[in-house]
Every structure is written in C-alpha cells, then in structure tokens.
Design an enzyme around this catalytic site. Structure first.
Site, PDB file in Angstrom:
ATOM      1  N   LYS A  63       0.848  -1.207   0.000  1.00 14.40           N
ATOM      2  CA  LYS A  63       0.000   0.000   0.000  1.00 14.40           C
ATOM      3  C   LYS A  63       0.884   1.257   0.000  1.00 14.40           C
ATOM      4  CE  LYS A  63      -3.879  -2.450   1.999  1.00 14.40           C
ATOM      5  NZ  LYS A  63      -4.734  -2.819   3.135  1.00 14.40           N
ATOM      6  N   GLN A 110      -5.044  -1.748   9.320  1.00 16.30           N
ATOM      7  CA  GLN A 110      -4.931  -3.056   8.668  1.00 16.30           C
ATOM      8  C   GLN A 110      -5.532  -4.144   9.562  1.00 16.30           C
ATOM      9  OE1 GLN A 110      -3.855  -3.497   5.546  1.00 16.30           O
ATOM     10  NE2 GLN A 110      -4.101  -5.715   5.606  1.00 16.30           N
ATOM     11  N   ASP A 170     -11.280   2.527   3.775  1.00 15.20           N
ATOM     12  CA  ASP A 170     -11.634   1.105   3.630  1.00 15.20           C
ATOM     13  C   ASP A 170     -13.141   0.932   3.413  1.00 15.20           C
ATOM     14  OD1 ASP A 170      -9.595  -0.835   3.716  1.00 15.20           O
ATOM     15  OD2 ASP A 170      -9.255  -0.486   5.854  1.00 15.20           O
TER      16      ASP A 170
HETATM   17  N1  GUN Z   1      -7.095  -7.105   5.608  1.00 12.58           N
HETATM   18  C1  GUN Z   1      -7.382  -7.801   4.484  1.00 12.58           C
HETATM   19  N2  GUN Z   1      -7.945  -7.002   3.550  1.00 12.58           N
HETATM   20  C2  GUN Z   1      -8.011  -5.768   4.105  1.00 12.58           C
HETATM   21  C3  GUN Z   1      -8.494  -4.521   3.619  1.00 12.58           C
HETATM   22  O1  GUN Z   1      -8.983  -4.381   2.491  1.00 12.58           O
HETATM   23  N3  GUN Z   1      -8.379  -3.476   4.489  1.00 12.58           N
HETATM   24  C4  GUN Z   1      -7.855  -3.613   5.734  1.00 12.58           C
HETATM   25  N4  GUN Z   1      -7.806  -2.534   6.511  1.00 12.58           N
HETATM   26  N5  GUN Z   1      -7.409  -4.759   6.208  1.00 12.58           N
HETATM   27  C5  GUN Z   1      -7.488  -5.837   5.391  1.00 12.58           C
END
Ligand code: GUN
Length: 289
Positions: free
Chosen positions: A51, A95, A118
């Site tokens: 990211k 996350q 998100d």
């Molecule tokens: N863990 C797995 N996929 C995601 C996501 O799209 N966002 C976040 N914050 N955590 C994740």
C-alpha cells in the site's frame, strides 16, 4: 474465454489517480493516507508495504504506523483520534486482522467516516446498503465492479452468487451487485449445497479463502467467474479459490490469480484516498466561506 486482466486495469487506475494527485499537488494539496498496522502478522506487513509503495507511485503521502502486538486498545484509539483531527490527513486505514485483545468494531467505529478509505465504518456500510453509494466503498468489491465494467459486463438481471460473507469482501460485494440490479445469493461456510447455487449462476464471485472450492462440474457453460481468493500453496505458488484450469474451459470470463482482483484492491484504495482528499478539500473550502 476472456481473461479479466486486473493487473492491466489496476495500472490504469493508478495512473489516473497519479495524474489527478499531481493536479492537487500543484494547488498545494498533498493527499495523505495514514496506515496503521498492529502486531506481527506477516501477510499484513506485506500488504501494508504494498500500500505504501502504491502511494509513492501515485504521489500520495503515506504515514505508516507499525505498532507492537502489545499495543493497547486505548493507545490505538488515541492515535486514531489524533489522525481524525489532523487536517493534513485525508485517509485512515487500520490493517486487519487486529490482535485478539483489540475490539475490531470499536476501532472501525472510531475512524472518521470521511477518512474511512476502507469503507468499513457502519455509516459508510449503511450508505452502501441503502443503495446511495455516496460514501466510501470497500476496495476489493469496488475493484471487482470496476473490473466487470471495464469488460462491459452488465450485471443487471443476472443470477449472481457470492461465496463468502465477510465484511471486507462478501457482504459489500453482494450489496454492490444487488444495487446494480443482479439477483444475488450469498453462500458461506454453512451453505449445505453450494453446487445448487453455483450451477444456475450467470456470475460467481468467490471469496472464501479455500483452494479449489469451485470446480468445473459446479458451473454452467458461459459463466462469469471472479476469483478473489489468494492462497499460498506449500510450494510457494499463489492460487485462488477456483480450479482455474477446468473452470476456465467453461467460463466466458474469468479472473486469474495472480493478475486478477488482487492488484485492483490497492488501486481502489488509491482511488478512495483521492476521493476522500477531494471531499476534504471541498469541506475545507466550504468552511472558509
Ligand atoms: N485485511 C485484508 N484485507 C483488508 C483490507 O482491504 N483493508 C484492511 N484494513 N485490512 C485488510
């Protein structure tokens, strides 16, 4: 059979974001995304690094907070609160998964709805569920919709099956398809006869995290298949949830793993960060009037 090429599309989404970000930077606005990672989950570290790399590519400033596994819920809430009130921050992402001693719902609800890139906050989930879709939308299902649209696949009236009912993928995926006029069934771990649903489906989105869950004898000729699964085999190979070799022989469209939905998730996170930045800019301008 046509491959749904998420790798190519994700690159063009990131390039579009990059050019919009450059315009903002010229006006003195640097889109900024704060990413918080708590603990030592290895895949999470990989995702967070990816990211940050995508942010760098797009010209988005990323602030990465890597916190120890012993971080308390109050400490995490205090950081989120600081970022919520920091006017230089446009997006906040925590996350998942979080360590067991931290309540996920409490954390997600603490994030400012405007910075919730998100799209996991109940307010944004509510907007999606009421069909308004004016809020921030979860990145993976948003990426699937973007991918389908890029190949001119109109889901209106289709019988769609979503396998997996997570808050991150399955549920918002089903809602987005419903909002676009598909008839949607959501299958999950307790579904007794998965084939009953998949055999009559025009479109199947698989997000179960289970290798070879969908096989050729479970689908009809011409089916559209989107594989959201990412599983690493003992030999290191990455595979999805679909038995690609056999299902691709019957499918009209199918997304590969890797090279399908995976890359779209991060691209849509970049798009969401841009969207949050533009909305933030607008509200700042309004309050200055
Ligand atoms: N863990 C797995 N996929 C995601 C996501 O799209 N966002 C976040 N914050 N955590 C994740």
């Amino acid at each position: 059979m046509t491959l749904l090429d998420g790798k190519k599309l994700s690159q063009s989404v990131k390039d579009e974001v990059k050019s919009e970000v450059a315009k903002l930077v010229q006006k003195g606005i640097v889109p900024t995304l704060a990413v918080i990672l708590v603990g030592d989950d290895v895949p999470s570290h990989t995702y967070v690094n990816a990211k940050a790399k995508a942010c760098e590519y797009c010209g988005i400033k990323s602030l990465v907070y890597k916190l120890g596994a012993d971080t308390t819920q109050s400490e995490l809430l205090a950081l989120i609160n600081t970022l919520n009130f920091d006017d230089s921050v446009d997006g906040i992402l925590v996350q998942l998964p979080l360590p067991a001693h931290i309540n996920k719902a409490t954390i997600i609800e603490a994030i400012s709805t405007h910075k919730d890139v998100d799209g996991f906050h109940p307010f944004n989930v509510g907007l999606l569920n009421t069909g308004f879709e004016s809020g921030l939308l979860p990145c993976t299902p948003l990426g699937v919709i973007k991918l389908l649209k890029a190949y001119d696949i109109n889901v209106e009236g289709l019988d769609a099956v979503v396998i997996g009912a997570s808050n991150i993928v399955g549920r918002p995926m089903a809602t987005m398809l419903l909002n676009l006029g598909a008839s949607v069934s959501v299958c999950h771990i307790k579904t007794r006869d998965l084939s009953l649903y998949t055999k009559r489906a025009d479109l199947i989105v698989v997000a179960a995290g289970c290798v070879n869950l969908l096989k050729a004898d479970m689908v009809k000729e011409g089916v559209i298949v989107v594989d959201v699964g990412i599983n690493r085999l003992a030999n290191g190979k990455l595979v999805g949830d679909v038995d690609f070799d056999s299902v691709s022989k019957k499918a009209s469209f199918i997304s590969p793993v890797p090279g399908g939905v995976g890359a779209m998730t991060i691209a849509m996170l970049m798009a969401n960060t841009l969207k949050a930045t533009l909305a933030h800019k607008k509200s700042r301008e309004k309050s200055q009037k």
